[in-house]
Scaffold this motif. Sequence first.
Motif, PDB file in Angstrom:
ATOM      1  N   PHE A  42      17.196  44.816  52.699  1.00 26.91           N
ATOM      2  CA  PHE A  42      17.857  44.735  50.892  1.00 26.91           C
ATOM      3  C   PHE A  42      19.495  45.160  50.824  1.00 26.91           C
ATOM      4  O   PHE A  42      19.805  46.644  51.476  1.00 26.91           O
ATOM      5  CB  PHE A  42      16.770  44.834  50.168  1.00 26.91           C
ATOM      6  N   GLY A  43      19.538  45.380  50.031  1.00 28.56           N
ATOM      7  CA  GLY A  43      21.391  45.931  50.273  1.00 28.56           C
ATOM      8  C   GLY A  43      21.791  46.812  48.490  1.00 28.56           C
ATOM      9  O   GLY A  43      20.628  46.751  47.665  1.00 28.56           O
ATOM     10  N   VAL A  44      22.035  47.924  48.980  1.00 26.68           N
ATOM     11  CA  VAL A  44      21.955  49.251  48.381  1.00 26.68           C
ATOM     12  C   VAL A  44      23.357  49.031  47.812  1.00 26.68           C
ATOM     13  O   VAL A  44      24.355  49.745  48.769  1.00 26.68           O
ATOM     14  CB  VAL A  44      21.583  50.069  48.210  1.00 26.68           C
ATOM     15  N   SER A  45      23.747  49.248  46.139  1.00 30.39           N
ATOM     16  CA  SER A  45      25.049  49.612  45.927  1.00 30.39           C
ATOM     17  C   SER A  45      25.372  50.528  45.167  1.00 30.39           C
ATOM     18  O   SER A  45      24.756  50.108  44.007  1.00 30.39           O
ATOM     19  CB  SER A  45      26.362  48.616  46.049  1.00 30.39           C
ATOM     20  N   LEU A  46      26.223  50.985  44.127  1.00 32.17           N
ATOM     21  CA  LEU A  46      26.816  51.431  43.028  1.00 32.17           C
ATOM     22  C   LEU A  46      28.147  51.075  43.248  1.00 32.17           C
ATOM     23  O   LEU A  46      28.618  51.205  43.573  1.00 32.17           O
ATOM     24  CB  LEU A  46      27.182  53.632  44.258  1.00 32.17           C
ATOM     25  N   LEU A  47      27.810  50.641  41.727  1.00 30.88           N
ATOM     26  CA  LEU A  47      29.064  49.702  41.156  1.00 30.88           C
ATOM     27  C   LEU A  47      29.879  50.471  40.399  1.00 30.88           C
ATOM     28  O   LEU A  47      29.479  51.287  39.300  1.00 30.88           O
ATOM     29  CB  LEU A  47      28.022  48.878  40.812  1.00 30.88           C
ATOM     30  N   ARG A  48      30.749  50.343  39.891  1.00 30.81           N
ATOM     31  CA  ARG A  48      31.489  51.269  39.554  1.00 30.81           C
ATOM     32  C   ARG A  48      32.572  49.731  38.487  1.00 30.81           C
ATOM     33  O   ARG A  48      32.868  49.741  39.160  1.00 30.81           O
ATOM     34  CB  ARG A  48      32.620  51.894  39.864  1.00 30.81           C
ATOM     35  N   LEU A  49      31.499  50.088  37.135  1.00 36.60           N
ATOM     36  CA  LEU A  49      32.288  48.888  36.097  1.00 36.60           C
ATOM     37  C   LEU A  49      33.160  49.412  35.646  1.00 36.60           C
ATOM     38  O   LEU A  49      32.420  49.660  34.308  1.00 36.60           O
ATOM     39  CB  LEU A  49      30.699  48.109  35.826  1.00 36.60           C
ATOM     40  N   PRO A  50      34.709  49.240  35.036  1.00 37.60           N
ATOM     41  CA  PRO A  50      35.354  50.149  34.379  1.00 37.60           C
ATOM     42  C   PRO A  50      35.149  48.566  32.964  1.00 37.60           C
ATOM     43  O   PRO A  50      35.043  47.557  33.276  1.00 37.60           O
ATOM     44  CB  PRO A  50      37.210  49.295  34.741  1.00 37.60           C
ATOM     45  N   PRO A  51      36.146  49.664  31.922  1.00 40.08           N
ATOM     46  CA  PRO A  51      35.646  48.797  30.613  1.00 40.08           C
ATOM     47  C   PRO A  51      36.561  47.372  30.264  1.00 40.08           C
ATOM     48  O   PRO A  51      37.096  46.967  31.417  1.00 40.08           O
ATOM     49  CB  PRO A  51      37.083  49.895  29.285  1.00 40.08           C
ATOM     50  N   GLY A  52      35.573  46.473  30.046  1.00 41.73           N
ATOM     51  CA  GLY A  52      35.991  45.066  30.187  1.00 41.73           C
ATOM     52  C   GLY A  52      36.067  43.441  31.215  1.00 41.73           C
ATOM     53  O   GLY A  52      36.564  43.093  31.278  1.00 41.73           O
ATOM     54  N   GLN A  53      35.594  44.695  32.103  1.00 46.60           N
ATOM     55  CA  GLN A  53      35.620  44.256  33.087  1.00 46.60           C
ATOM     56  C   GLN A  53      33.938  43.335  33.505  1.00 46.60           C
ATOM     57  O   GLN A  53      32.561  43.714  33.170  1.00 46.60           O
ATOM     58  CB  GLN A  53      35.618  44.622  34.804  1.00 46.60           C
ATOM     59  N   TRP A  54      32.938  42.682  34.412  1.00 47.23           N
ATOM     60  CA  TRP A  54      32.169  42.194  34.527  1.00 47.23           C
ATOM     61  C   TRP A  54      31.361  42.341  35.716  1.00 47.23           C
ATOM     62  O   TRP A  54      32.279  42.308  36.852  1.00 47.23           O
ATOM     63  CB  TRP A  54      32.119  40.409  34.535  1.00 47.23           C
ATOM     64  N   SER A  55      29.745  42.677  36.281  1.00 49.12           N
ATOM     65  CA  SER A  55      28.936  42.677  37.485  1.00 49.12           C
ATOM     66  C   SER A  55      29.899  41.677  38.120  1.00 49.12           C
ATOM     67  O   SER A  55      30.148  41.565  39.632  1.00 49.12           O
ATOM     68  CB  SER A  55      28.269  43.268  37.289  1.00 49.12           C
ATOM     69  N   ALA A  56      29.641  39.783  37.750  1.00 50.62           N
ATOM     70  CA  ALA A  56      29.941  39.178  38.978  1.00 50.62           C
ATOM     71  C   ALA A  56      29.822  37.666  37.419  1.00 50.62           C
ATOM     72  O   ALA A  56      29.396  38.561  36.043  1.00 50.62           O
ATOM     73  CB  ALA A  56      28.493  39.176  39.345  1.00 50.62           C
ATOM     74  N   GLN A  57      29.771  37.018  38.747  1.00 53.29           N
ATOM     75  CA  GLN A  57      29.887  35.544  37.283  1.00 53.29           C
ATOM     76  C   GLN A  57      27.996  35.905  37.032  1.00 53.29           C
ATOM     77  O   GLN A  57      27.695  36.306  37.350  1.00 53.29           O
ATOM     78  CB  GLN A  57      30.241  34.124  37.350  1.00 53.29           C
ATOM     79  N   ARG A  58      28.059  35.739  35.908  1.00 52.97           N
ATOM     80  CA  ARG A  58      26.073  35.057  35.510  1.00 52.97           C
ATOM     81  C   ARG A  58      26.019  34.342  36.970  1.00 52.97           C
ATOM     82  O   ARG A  58      26.100  32.905  36.904  1.00 52.97           O
ATOM     83  CB  ARG A  58      26.240  34.480  34.325  1.00 52.97           C
ATOM     84  N   HIS A  59      24.410  34.532  36.924  1.00 59.72           N
ATOM     85  CA  HIS A  59      24.211  34.095  37.957  1.00 59.72           C
ATOM     86  C   HIS A  59      22.920  34.166  38.289  1.00 59.72           C
ATOM     87  O   HIS A  59      21.848  35.084  37.896  1.00 59.72           O
ATOM     88  CB  HIS A  59      24.904  34.772  39.794  1.00 59.72           C
ATOM     89  N   TRP A  60      21.885  33.291  39.045  1.00 61.37           N
ATOM     90  CA  TRP A  60      20.420  33.717  39.883  1.00 61.37           C
ATOM     91  C   TRP A  60      20.433  33.094  41.513  1.00 61.37           C
ATOM     92  O   TRP A  60      21.301  32.372  41.519  1.00 61.37           O
ATOM     93  CB  TRP A  60      19.717  33.341  38.764  1.00 61.37           C
ATOM     94  N   HIS A  61      19.580  33.710  42.019  1.00 64.79           N
ATOM     95  CA  HIS A  61      19.478  33.783  43.340  1.00 64.79           C
ATOM     96  C   HIS A  61      18.239  33.128  43.584  1.00 64.79           C
ATOM     97  O   HIS A  61      17.292  32.822  43.169  1.00 64.79           O
ATOM     98  CB  HIS A  61      19.256  35.242  43.869  1.00 64.79           C
TER      99      HIS A  61
END
Length: 150
Positions: A42-61
Amino acid sequence: MPKIDPAVALTKHGDSYPPPFSAMCAQISRTKLGDAVGLTDFGVSLLRLPPGQWSAQRHWHEQEDEFLMVVEGEVVLVEEGVETVLVAGDFAGFPSDVANGHHLQNRSDRVAVVLEVGSRREGSGCHYPDIDLDAPANSPDYVHKDGTPY
C-alpha cells in the motif's frame, strides 16, 4: 530502518492530469512516506493541500481501497451529492469498486495536511465522473471517456 525523517522522503509536487484538469491540483505536494520505508502493498503519503487547491479530481478506483486522516487544518470532502467538513483527527475511507467519486478541497485560508493511504493493486482502473477523463486498468495513460488518448 523503519523510522525515517519525513523531510528527507521524496516529495512530488502537483499532479499528472492533462490540462486543464491539472490546475486545481497544481500547488499540492505529496511526501511518499510508504516508498521511503520500502512498503509495496500500500502507498502512504502526507498531502499538503494549500488554500484553494484540490487533492485530486473527483475519482473512484475499481480495485483500490483508500483512506485518509486529517492531520492539520480543515478540508471539505466532496462525494457524489454530499459535502462534509473534515478537521484534524477526522477519518474517511473509500472501498474499491464503489462508484462514489471523491476528493478533498481546501476552502480555508491555511494549508491542510492529510495522511493518505491506498492499496496498490495492479490493474486498477480509475474513473473521474465530473470530467472527460479515465485511467484505464493496466494503462499508464489517461484517456477521454470515448477511449481516445490524451
